[in-house]
Design a protein around this motif. Structure first.
Motif, mmCIF file in Angstrom:
data_model
loop_
_atom_site.group_PDB
_atom_site.id
_atom_site.type_symbol
_atom_site.label_atom_id
_atom_site.label_comp_id
_atom_site.label_asym_id
_atom_site.label_seq_id
_atom_site.Cartn_x
_atom_site.Cartn_y
_atom_site.Cartn_z
ATOM 1 N N ALA A 339 -86.933 46.426 -25.015
ATOM 2 C CA ALA A 339 -85.747 46.737 -25.820
ATOM 3 C C ALA A 339 -84.530 47.046 -24.958
ATOM 4 N N GLN A 340 -84.752 47.284 -23.672
ATOM 5 C CA GLN A 340 -83.645 47.706 -22.815
ATOM 6 C C GLN A 340 -82.526 46.666 -22.736
ATOM 7 N N THR A 341 -82.897 45.399 -22.681
ATOM 8 C CA THR A 341 -81.875 44.349 -22.594
ATOM 9 C C THR A 341 -80.998 44.345 -23.843
ATOM 10 N N THR A 342 -81.632 44.483 -25.010
ATOM 11 C CA THR A 342 -80.878 44.519 -26.266
ATOM 12 C C THR A 342 -79.956 45.735 -26.309
ATOM 13 N N ILE A 343 -80.483 46.888 -25.899
ATOM 14 C CA ILE A 343 -79.677 48.111 -25.882
ATOM 15 C C ILE A 343 -78.482 47.946 -24.949
ATOM 16 N N ARG A 344 -78.747 47.357 -23.776
ATOM 17 C CA ARG A 344 -77.682 47.159 -22.787
ATOM 18 C C ARG A 344 -76.597 46.214 -23.335
ATOM 19 N N ASP A 345 -77.025 45.128 -23.991
ATOM 20 C CA ASP A 345 -76.061 44.172 -24.552
ATOM 21 C C ASP A 345 -75.240 44.810 -25.676
ATOM 22 N N TYR A 346 -75.917 45.592 -26.522
ATOM 23 C CA TYR A 346 -75.222 46.246 -27.630
ATOM 24 C C TYR A 346 -74.194 47.254 -27.100
ATOM 25 N N ARG A 347 -74.592 48.007 -26.082
ATOM 26 C CA ARG A 347 -73.668 48.985 -25.504
ATOM 27 C C ARG A 347 -72.461 48.278 -24.876
ATOM 28 N N SER A 348 -72.709 47.162 -24.173
ATOM 29 C CA SER A 348 -71.601 46.416 -23.557
ATOM 30 C C SER A 348 -70.623 45.915 -24.608
ATOM 31 N N GLN A 349 -71.168 45.419 -25.730
ATOM 32 C CA GLN A 349 -70.325 44.921 -26.818
ATOM 33 C C GLN A 349 -69.457 46.047 -27.386
ATOM 34 N N ALA A 350 -70.083 47.225 -27.582
ATOM 35 C CA ALA A 350 -69.344 48.372 -28.120
ATOM 36 C C ALA A 350 -68.273 48.855 -27.142
#
Length: 415
Positions: A339-350
């Motif tokens: 899940a870390q990659t998804t979390i990282r991508d979501y945080r970058s988008q935000a």
């Protein structure tokens, strides 16, 4: 990515095969680097003992042929020479296997503690060779933690299951302080060496080793800060011994009742603890009749060992339950890494949305706009940017009759 464990052990391969697949310490580092350089292997470690050789690796392929071909090349063998003796485990089963090995559940002697130290050596070698990464390194750390928990929460290692260890534990029960006692060991074979090792580890005051071949006695005694005597010197040294352990291949008794009786008199009837591990006996059975002598035979100790093995088997059942739980904990950690990659991508988008809105607000403030209006506009715009895409996706999920996605969103956002 996949965890794989491949190996041979005392159950699957005779010693002639095991010794050909062994990786001694002096070549382990170079072998690890060579294995790590194989295509598709991202992390690797090798456990090599007298009873097993195992390869642990992290890979993006389930194909084990590259490993088998690498072993054949390293050991100058044909795959057919050793393939029938191999076993393999994948993912959760390889994790469980490593835990069981470290806990001694897969050992020749159930629950033996030495394998955990050997597993730590394998980890250290791989770490020094640079072949460990985040995943396999974490698996080793979790393996050590699981083994510690099994040792702490069960009695799997508390009862001796070798005659040498049982003899030393019995001596500890008879004498308050082994550090004040002298042990006389008769023989120089494996059992006497193991007895000497256990006594030395438990702080015995003094070790004397007697053997028919003096050089063998001297070589063994020097390992444990002891001294050696010839068998012919036994009558003059026996009285010094508080503990006597004998294990030779002699066909006739080495210690007779008369010799022991004389020694007891010289000791002024200070108790003497004697263990006869030989078959046929090294110590005449009549010695048991003497006062102040506690004589035990290998059969006496074997009964204790059999009871202790039953105890270890019961403890092993508890250990398996602990391992089940620890495997689930590690698998949960692995899933979290996914899940870390998804979390990282979501945080970058935000963060991109935040930076864009913030920059506009700063520009407006520099141009003299009202601060309260700018802050209200920033909050409104940022909120819209953050919820726009999820809102659009949820509307589409409703239109496409995807209640599972809507339910997942409610759980994700705690609605």
């Amino acid at each position: 990515m996949t965890f794989i464990a491949v190996g041979i052990n005392y159950n699957t391969a005779p010693v002639a095969i095991r010794e050909r697949l062994a990786f001694p310490a002096e070549i382990l580092g170079s072998a690890l680097k060579s294995l790590w350089n194989q295509q598709a292997i991202s992390e690797a470690a090798i456990l090599s003992t007298c009873n097993r050789t195992e390869f642990y690796y992290h890979t993006d392929s389930d194909n084990q042929e590259p490993l088998i071909n690498w072993i054949a090349e390293q050991k100058k063998l044909k795959p057919a020479d050793f393939r029938p003796f191999l076993y393999s485990h994948k993912n959760s089963q390889s994790i469980r296997h490593m835990f069981r090995v470290a806990c001694g559940l897969d050992s020749m002697v159930l629950g033996e503690p030495q394998i955990l130290g050997q597993m730590k050596t394998a980890y250290q070698a791989a770490n020094e060779a640079g072949t460990l990464g985040k995943n396999l390194g974490k698996l080793f750390q979790h393996t050590f933690s699981a083994a510690k928990k099994v040792r702490t929460d069960t009695a799997i290692g508390s009862s001796p299951v070798s005659v040498a260890f049982a003899a030393v534990q019995l001596a500890q029960q008879i004498f308050d302080k082994l550090s004040e006692q002298t042990a006389l060991l008769i023989g120089a074979g494996e059992t006497i060496e193991l007895t000497a090792r256990h006594l030395h580890q438990h702080g015995i005051g003094r070790i004397v080793i007697a053997n028919r071949t003096f050089d063998k006695a001297h070589a063994l005694a020097s390992q444990f800060d002891g001294y050696a005597i010839a068998l012919s010197e036994l009558p003059s040294h026996l009285a010094e011994a508080d503990i006597v352990v004998s294990s030779t291949a002699s066909q006739l008794p080495i210690l007779g009742k008369g010799m022991v009786e004389s020694a007891i008199k010289k000791r002024r009837h200070k108790p003497m603890f004697m263990v006869d591990l030989a078959v046929p006996r090294d110590i005449e059975s009549e010695v048991e009749q003497l006062n102040d002598v506690y004589l035990y035979s290998v059969d006496d100790l074997q009964n204790t060992i059999n009871e202790n093995m039953d105890s270890r088997r019961r403890a092993a059942e508890q250990a398996e339950e602990i391992i089940d739980t620890e495997v689930e904990h590690f698998l949960a950690w692995m899933r979290a890494q996914g899940a870390q990659t998804t979390i990282r991508d979501y945080r970058s988008q935000a963060e991109l949305a935040r930076d864009e809105v913030l920059q506009k607000a700063l520009n407006q403030l520099r141009n003299g706009a009202d601060a309260e209006q700018v802050l209200n506009r920033l909050a409104h715009t940022l909120t819209n940017k953050l919820i726009h895409t999820p809102s659009t996706q949820l509307r589409e999920a409703g239109a496409n009759e995807r209640p599972d996605l809507i339910a997942a969103a409610r759980e994700l956002f705690k609605l």
